[in-house]
Scaffold this active site. Structure first.
Site, PDB file in Angstrom:
ATOM      1  N   GLU A 137       0.857  -1.196   0.000  1.00 40.90           N
ATOM      2  CA  GLU A 137       0.000   0.000   0.000  1.00 40.90           C
ATOM      3  C   GLU A 137       0.890   1.242   0.000  1.00 40.90           C
ATOM      4  O   GLU A 137       1.890   1.300   0.710  1.00 40.90           O
ATOM      5  CB  GLU A 137      -0.862  -0.032   1.266  1.00 40.90           C
ATOM      6  N   HIS A 138       0.516   2.224  -0.832  1.00 44.98           N
ATOM      7  CA  HIS A 138       1.310   3.442  -1.023  1.00 44.98           C
ATOM      8  C   HIS A 138       2.684   3.119  -1.617  1.00 44.98           C
ATOM      9  O   HIS A 138       3.630   3.887  -1.460  1.00 44.98           O
ATOM     10  CB  HIS A 138       1.473   4.227   0.287  1.00 44.98           C
ATOM     11  N   THR A 139       2.785   1.979  -2.248  1.00 47.59           N
ATOM     12  CA  THR A 139       4.040   1.598  -2.899  1.00 47.59           C
ATOM     13  C   THR A 139       4.018   1.957  -4.385  1.00 47.59           C
ATOM     14  O   THR A 139       5.077   2.122  -4.989  1.00 47.59           O
ATOM     15  CB  THR A 139       4.263   0.078  -2.791  1.00 47.59           C
ATOM     16  N   GLY A 163     -17.797   2.385  -4.019  1.00 48.17           N
ATOM     17  CA  GLY A 163     -17.003   3.285  -3.186  1.00 48.17           C
ATOM     18  C   GLY A 163     -16.487   2.655  -1.906  1.00 48.17           C
ATOM     19  O   GLY A 163     -16.129   3.357  -0.961  1.00 48.17           O
ATOM     20  N   GLY A 188     -13.838   0.750  -1.852  1.00 56.35           N
ATOM     21  CA  GLY A 188     -12.422   0.450  -2.032  1.00 56.35           C
ATOM     22  C   GLY A 188     -12.210  -0.859  -2.778  1.00 56.35           C
ATOM     23  O   GLY A 188     -11.104  -1.398  -2.797  1.00 56.35           O
ATOM     24  N   SER A 223     -15.320  -0.820  -7.997  1.00 53.21           N
ATOM     25  CA  SER A 223     -16.441  -1.139  -8.882  1.00 53.21           C
ATOM     26  C   SER A 223     -16.262  -0.443 -10.228  1.00 53.21           C
ATOM     27  O   SER A 223     -16.664  -0.967 -11.263  1.00 53.21           O
ATOM     28  CB  SER A 223     -17.767  -0.722  -8.237  1.00 53.21           C
ATOM     29  N   SER A 224     -15.634   0.730 -10.218  1.00 51.07           N
ATOM     30  CA  SER A 224     -15.459   1.455 -11.487  1.00 51.07           C
ATOM     31  C   SER A 224     -14.496   0.704 -12.412  1.00 51.07           C
ATOM     32  O   SER A 224     -14.749   0.598 -13.615  1.00 51.07           O
ATOM     33  CB  SER A 224     -15.002   2.895 -11.246  1.00 51.07           C
ATOM     34  N   ASP A 256      -5.816  -1.022 -10.114  1.00 50.09           N
ATOM     35  CA  ASP A 256      -7.199  -1.514 -10.092  1.00 50.09           C
ATOM     36  C   ASP A 256      -7.589  -2.139 -11.425  1.00 50.09           C
ATOM     37  O   ASP A 256      -8.136  -3.240 -11.486  1.00 50.09           O
ATOM     38  CB  ASP A 256      -8.175  -0.375  -9.785  1.00 50.09           C
TER      39      ASP A 256
HETATM   40  P1  ADP Z   1     -15.107   2.396  -6.414  1.00 44.88           P
HETATM   41  O1  ADP Z   1     -14.103   2.553  -5.334  1.00 44.88           O
HETATM   42  O2  ADP Z   1     -16.117   1.344  -6.075  1.00 44.88           O
HETATM   43  O3  ADP Z   1     -14.471   2.211  -7.763  1.00 44.88           O
HETATM   44  P2  ADP Z   1     -15.948   4.826  -7.654  1.00 44.88           P
HETATM   45  O4  ADP Z   1     -16.562   6.058  -7.124  1.00 44.88           O
HETATM   46  O5  ADP Z   1     -14.655   4.922  -8.348  1.00 44.88           O
HETATM   47  O6  ADP Z   1     -15.896   3.769  -6.452  1.00 44.88           O
HETATM   48  O7  ADP Z   1     -16.955   4.146  -8.678  1.00 44.88           O
HETATM   49  C1  ADP Z   1     -18.326   4.015  -8.348  1.00 44.88           C
HETATM   50  C2  ADP Z   1     -19.148   4.422  -9.546  1.00 44.88           C
HETATM   51  O8  ADP Z   1     -19.072   3.396 -10.557  1.00 44.88           O
HETATM   52  C3  ADP Z   1     -20.608   4.544  -9.236  1.00 44.88           C
HETATM   53  O9  ADP Z   1     -20.915   5.838  -8.766  1.00 44.88           O
HETATM   54  C4  ADP Z   1     -21.237   4.288 -10.606  1.00 44.88           C
HETATM   55  O10 ADP Z   1     -21.179   5.422 -11.422  1.00 44.88           O
HETATM   56  C5  ADP Z   1     -20.305   3.237 -11.184  1.00 44.88           C
HETATM   57  N1  ADP Z   1     -20.803   1.879 -10.871  1.00 44.88           N
HETATM   58  C6  ADP Z   1     -20.247   0.960 -10.068  1.00 44.88           C
HETATM   59  N2  ADP Z   1     -20.979  -0.187 -10.027  1.00 44.88           N
HETATM   60  C7  ADP Z   1     -22.030   0.035 -10.831  1.00 44.88           C
HETATM   61  C8  ADP Z   1     -23.182  -0.753 -11.208  1.00 44.88           C
HETATM   62  N3  ADP Z   1     -23.386  -1.982 -10.715  1.00 44.88           N
HETATM   63  N4  ADP Z   1     -24.050  -0.210 -12.079  1.00 44.88           N
HETATM   64  C9  ADP Z   1     -23.861   1.032 -12.572  1.00 44.88           C
HETATM   65  N5  ADP Z   1     -22.831   1.819 -12.247  1.00 44.88           N
HETATM   66  C10 ADP Z   1     -21.928   1.343 -11.382  1.00 44.88           C
HETATM   67 MG    MG Z   2     -13.107   3.608  -8.594  1.00 39.98          MG
END
Ligand code: ADP
Ligand code: MG
Length: 383
Positions: free
Chosen positions: A31-33, A118, A120, A123-124, A168
């Site tokens: 982490e932080h590496t 969000g 961590g 999901s993005s 990621d």
């Molecule tokens: P994370 O740390 O999970 O990546 P982010 O803020 O970078 O958090 O990404 C979250 C964003 O990704 C959500 O606000 C949404 O726009 C999109 N997202 C994630 N999962 C989904 C999903 N299942 N359906 C639609 N959009 C999603």
């Molecule tokens: Mg993200």
């Protein structure tokens, strides 16, 4: 999830497409590496994004998000950027593919996911790598996997305002069941290591503190500055030190009086952390999960006391883990909130989770969230 996607796709588009999926990720240690040219050690998880997609022969993209219950249509030119945040990830992937010379035809898609947003777990990155992989297949482009990860990273930079590293998207694209991937952030060389805690009697449990302290971004810049100051002092004596991760511990000692005590402690953490990643990899090759877990505690200590990016909630969760003889526990991610990642003996899972939830809730007035994760495949086409 697949059935719901299929049903919606048929209702909206009256046809069938191909199924693709990708995953969120954890980082076991390191982490932080990344910005210090060191190692990270992530893996894809069994929580991800699934999409049904078919080219539609037009220059329009039509996407339905099941989780947001929302339909968005956009074109493929730079000025067609949609307003919906979730759609920007997909639009960005289209644009970044095109910028790399890839072909992107219009398509229809329905998608859904189960990565907590969000928390961590990125999901993005799961959305980006799912669509980057799918568009590459559907359009017959031959973009390599590293470039697919970079398409996701550039999407964050250029269309979502997040200046992230490559970890990621890398983990989400390259992830493989039963393996973690050690990525050298300087050379981008990577190596798979076996990681199957279930087979050895352990589980990976994340505890989400559900807090995010505001300090995070200014502290991040301060930490980077400290690392650069320490690296510069060491470089004056050892020109081969390009990044702080290149420095030996004794070289840091040599410059102790030339840098601030704070910079020294930050650098001490980073140099230790780079070594810990290597030690954990060695331990896993011996199937030694206890040593790997002990390293996680050391990382937590370093992040809390030397690098000072922990917070009360995370230290609290870490102490509970230690008290209950959990094998490994540390804050995951940049710090100041988010999850702890815990390596827990199977039989200890239930009592640990129950105690952590109860004690945390009593202390902080809200319940943490629990996620069990299993290391799984990253971006792929489904049958
Ligand atoms: P994370 O740390 O999970 O990546 P982010 O803020 O970078 O958090 O990404 C979250 C964003 O990704 C959500 O606000 C949404 O726009 C999109 N997202 C994630 N999962 C989904 C999903 N299942 N359906 C639609 N959009 C999603
Ligand atoms: Mg993200």
């Amino acid at each position: 999830m697949k059935n719901k996607i299929q049903e919606k796709f048929r209702t909206l588009f009256g046809e069938e497409g191909r199924f693709f999926a990708s995953a969120g990720r954890i980082n076991l240690i390191g982490e932080h590496t990344d910005y210090n040219g060191g190692y990270v050690f992530p893996g894809a998880i069994d929580k991800g994004i699934m999409a049904e997609i078919a080219l539609n022969g037009t220059d329009r993209v039509k996407v339905f998000s099941l989780d947001y219950d929302e339909f968005v249509e956009f074109g493929l030119r730079e000025e067609d950027k949609p307003i919906q945040q979730w759609a920007r990830y997909i639009f960005g992937v289209c644009r970044e593919t095109i910028k790399r010379g890839g072909k992107v035809g219009g398509f229809n898609a329905v998608f859904a996911g189960d990565v907590p947003l969000g928390a961590g777990l990125s999901s993005s990155a799961a959305i980006e790598s799912c669509f980057a992989f799918a568009l590459n297949e559907l359009n017959g482009n031959a973009i390599n996997k590293f470039e697919l990860a970079k398409i996701g990273q550039s999407t964050e930079h250029n269309y979502c305002g997040v200046n992230c590293g490559i970890m990621d998207q890398f983990a989400s694209v390259f992830g493989k069941k039963g393996c973690l991937i050690r990525l050298d952030c300087k050379t981008l060389e990577y190596k798979y290591f076996p990681f199957d805690p279930e087979a050895a009697g352990y589980r990976l449990v994340l505890i989400d503190s559900c807090v995010k302290h505001e300090l995070a971004s200014s502290a991040y810049n301060d930490r980077r500055a400290s690392c650069e100051a320490a690296a510069a002092a060491i470089r004056a004596r050892h020109p081969e030190v390009e990044f702080l991760s290149d420095a030996k511990r004794v070289w840091l000692e040599e410059v102790r009086s030339e840098i601030t005590e704070e910079d020294f402690l930050r650098a001490e953490y980073v140099i230790g952390e780079v070594q810990r990643v290597l030690d954990v990899c060695d331990a896993l090759e011996r199937n030694d999960y206890e040593t790997a877990g002990e390293m996680m505690y050391q990382t937590h200590f370093g992040m809390s006391r030397l690098y000072e990016v922990s917070c009360e909630e995370l230290d609290f969760l870490n102490r509970i883990a230690r008290k209950m003889d959990v094998s490994g526990s540390r804050v995951m991610g940049g710090g100041f909130g988010g999850c702890t990642i815990n390596l827990v003996k199977k039989e200890l899972c239930q009592p640990f989770i129950e105690s952590a939830v109860e004690l945390f809730t009593t202390r902080f007035g809200h319940a943490p969230k629990i996620y069990n994760v299993v290391i799984s495949d990253g971006a792929r086409e489904l049958e």
